[in-house]
Scaffold this motif. Structure first.
Motif, short mmCIF file in Angstrom:
data_model
loop_
_atom_site.label_atom_id
_atom_site.label_comp_id
_atom_site.label_asym_id
_atom_site.label_seq_id
_atom_site.Cartn_x
_atom_site.Cartn_y
_atom_site.Cartn_z
N THR A 80 -12.14 0.32 22.52
CA THR A 80 -11.80 0.72 24.01
C THR A 80 -12.55 1.99 24.24
N ILE A 84 -6.49 -1.53 26.55
CA ILE A 84 -5.41 -2.75 26.05
C ILE A 84 -4.39 -3.08 26.92
N SER A 114 -10.91 5.01 24.07
CA SER A 114 -10.35 6.02 23.12
C SER A 114 -11.06 5.65 21.67
N SER A 118 -10.04 6.20 36.41
CA SER A 118 -8.86 5.33 36.14
C SER A 118 -8.02 4.92 37.28
N SER A 173 -4.26 0.86 33.51
CA SER A 173 -5.59 1.09 34.21
C SER A 173 -7.07 0.46 33.53
N LYS A 199 3.23 7.04 16.24
CA LYS A 199 3.31 5.72 16.03
C LYS A 199 4.40 5.40 15.36
N ASN A 244 2.75 1.20 26.57
CA ASN A 244 1.17 1.04 26.16
C ASN A 244 0.61 2.60 26.24
N ASP A 253 2.88 10.29 35.23
CA ASP A 253 2.62 10.77 33.96
C ASP A 253 3.87 10.60 32.94
N VAL A 288 -9.70 -1.49 17.96
CA VAL A 288 -10.16 -2.26 19.17
C VAL A 288 -10.91 -1.46 19.74
N LYS A 304 -4.21 9.67 35.78
CA LYS A 304 -5.18 10.50 36.59
C LYS A 304 -5.29 10.09 37.95
N1 NAP Z 1 -8.15 1.14 20.66
C1 NAP Z 1 -7.35 1.12 19.40
O1 NAP Z 1 -8.06 1.06 18.49
C2 NAP Z 1 -6.12 0.78 19.49
C3 NAP Z 1 -5.61 0.01 18.36
C4 NAP Z 1 -4.26 0.01 17.90
C5 NAP Z 1 -3.34 0.47 19.06
N2 NAP Z 1 -3.73 1.16 20.32
C6 NAP Z 1 -2.88 1.59 21.15
O2 NAP Z 1 -3.06 0.59 22.33
C7 NAP Z 1 -2.70 1.50 23.34
C8 NAP Z 1 -3.73 1.54 24.64
O3 NAP Z 1 -4.90 2.03 23.89
P1 NAP Z 1 -6.43 2.00 24.47
O4 NAP Z 1 -7.39 2.24 23.34
O5 NAP Z 1 -6.38 0.93 25.43
O6 NAP Z 1 -6.23 3.33 25.22
P2 NAP Z 1 -7.25 4.18 26.52
O7 NAP Z 1 -8.31 3.47 26.69
O8 NAP Z 1 -7.24 5.47 25.99
O9 NAP Z 1 -6.41 4.00 27.74
C9 NAP Z 1 -5.10 4.70 27.87
C10 NAP Z 1 -4.36 4.58 29.15
O10 NAP Z 1 -3.19 5.25 28.86
C11 NAP Z 1 -3.00 5.96 30.23
N3 NAP Z 1 -2.31 7.05 29.92
C12 NAP Z 1 -2.63 8.12 29.01
N4 NAP Z 1 -1.58 9.23 29.03
C13 NAP Z 1 -0.72 8.79 30.14
C14 NAP Z 1 0.54 9.30 30.43
N5 NAP Z 1 0.70 10.61 30.27
N6 NAP Z 1 1.06 8.75 31.44
C15 NAP Z 1 0.82 7.39 32.00
N7 NAP Z 1 -0.52 6.98 31.39
C16 NAP Z 1 -1.02 7.43 30.52
C17 NAP Z 1 -4.34 6.26 30.52
O11 NAP Z 1 -4.52 6.65 32.06
P3 NAP Z 1 -5.59 7.70 32.43
O12 NAP Z 1 -7.01 7.11 32.33
O13 NAP Z 1 -5.09 7.80 34.09
O14 NAP Z 1 -5.48 8.88 31.75
C18 NAP Z 1 -4.98 4.96 30.32
O15 NAP Z 1 -4.68 4.14 31.23
C19 NAP Z 1 -2.41 3.19 22.92
O16 NAP Z 1 -0.88 3.30 22.83
C20 NAP Z 1 -3.17 2.89 21.46
O17 NAP Z 1 -2.62 3.95 20.78
C21 NAP Z 1 -5.22 1.19 20.30
#
Ligand code: NAP
Length: 257
Positions: free
Chosen positions: A193, A18, A195, A44, A15, A162, A95, A68, A191, A39
């Motif tokens: 985002t 990344i 989080s 989202s 949603s 991870k 992801n 979920d 990145v 959610k």
């Molecule tokens: N941000 C960084 O710096 C970074 C760097 C390297 C890798 N990553 C990885 O890239 C991926 C995406 O990161 P992001 O920063 O884009 O995350 P984000 O903005 O927190 O988005 C997370 C997404 O995952 C969904 N989600 C969380 N728990 C879930 C569950 N139990 N079932 C289904 N969906 C779920 C969330 O949906 P809801 O909103 O509905 O909860 C949201 O769509 C992650 O694996 C993260 O570890 C991030």
């Protein structure tokens, strides 16, 4: 021109952030897309609806599924709705992630369970449910990892999950080889985002990191599309690091040119 034409990609947690960028890039590369979020009824879901409209505007089909990944029944519903709508699956992009930002020794039991249930078990439930579909199409699995899999960060217990998943990637690459399923990971740098907005509060000196070392969501998405495209057919069991060289320069003073 369209390396993923007529294929179907399912991206967990797409949603926003990344995952959203990956879903958009898969559609631009010609794929129909399954957008998953957790959610219901909040921002989202709104962002998932918006993304669906954008993808349909590109002339591709999009299916939105609230599920979920930590709950096995919910994962079963995610894959049965995918099969019901498209009749096939070519790419599973793992992801979705969710974890508290605090040292591992300070995690409450429920936080520890959520850490493992979402970021390890949830991904494995998805792999298990996807295999019958991916085996029919000779599909691909791409796991989205992070530098926490290999470097210490005091407020990032997600790193241990991870690392475990990068190991699962190597295992599955071998065990699914006879089904012609390729399994790889993209390990992203930092990145900006949603989080990251929270993580930065716990990360001393992160503001000293030069702008050019931050990775764009689209850079992770492009690497993911590459690992789904025919050009990467010789790659399996690998983790591709996309961090603009950050991990290669960890021991250099921040002020160096
Ligand atoms: N941000 C960084 O710096 C970074 C760097 C390297 C890798 N990553 C990885 O890239 C991926 C995406 O990161 P992001 O920063 O884009 O995350 P984000 O903005 O927190 O988005 C997370 C997404 O995952 C969904 N989600 C969380 N728990 C879930 C569950 N139990 N079932 C289904 N969906 C779920 C969330 O949906 P809801 O909103 O509905 O909860 C949201 O769509 C992650 O694996 C993260 O570890 C991030």
């Amino acid at each position: 021109m369209l390396p993923l034409k007529d294929k179907v990609a399912l991206i967990t947690g797409s949603s926003r952030g990344i995952g959203n960028a990956i879903a958009r890039k898969c559609a631009l590369a010609g794929a129909d897309v399954v957008i998953n979020y957790r959610k219901a009824g909040g921002s989202s879901q709104e962002q998932a609806e918006q993304l669906c409209k954008e993808i349909e505007g590109m002339g591709r089909s999009a299916l939105m599924v609230q599920a979920d990944i930590a709950a096995k029944d919910s994962v079963k519903k995610l894959f049965s709705e995918t099969a019901g709508r498209f009749g096939r699956l070519d790419f599973l992009i793992l992801n979705a992630a969710k974890a508290p930002f605090k040292p591992v020794e300070k995690l409450f039991e429920r936080e520890l369970r959520q850490l493992v249930e979402t970021n390890y078990l949830g991904n494995i439930f998805c792999i298990q449910e996807s295999v019958p579909l991916l085996a029919k199409s000779g599909g691909r699995i791409v796991f989205i990892s992070s530098l926490g899999s290999r470097f210490y960060n005091p407020a990032y217990p997600l790193g241990s999950m991870k690392a475990a998943m990068e190991s699962v990637v190597r295992d599955c690459a071998e065990s699914l080889r006879h089904k012609k399923i390729l399994v790889n990971a993209v390990c992203g740098g930092i990145v900006r985002t949603d989080s990251f907005k929270i993580l930065r509060q716990y990360w001393e000196n992160i503001d000293m990191l030069p702008d050019e070392l931050f990775v764009e969501p689209d850079e992770i998405a492009d690497a993911t599309v590459f690992l789904c495209a025919p050009e990467s057919r010789g790659i399996t069991g690998q983790t591709l690091v996309v961090d603009r060289g950050l991990s290669n320069s960890l021991f250099r003073a921040v002020s160096n040119p």
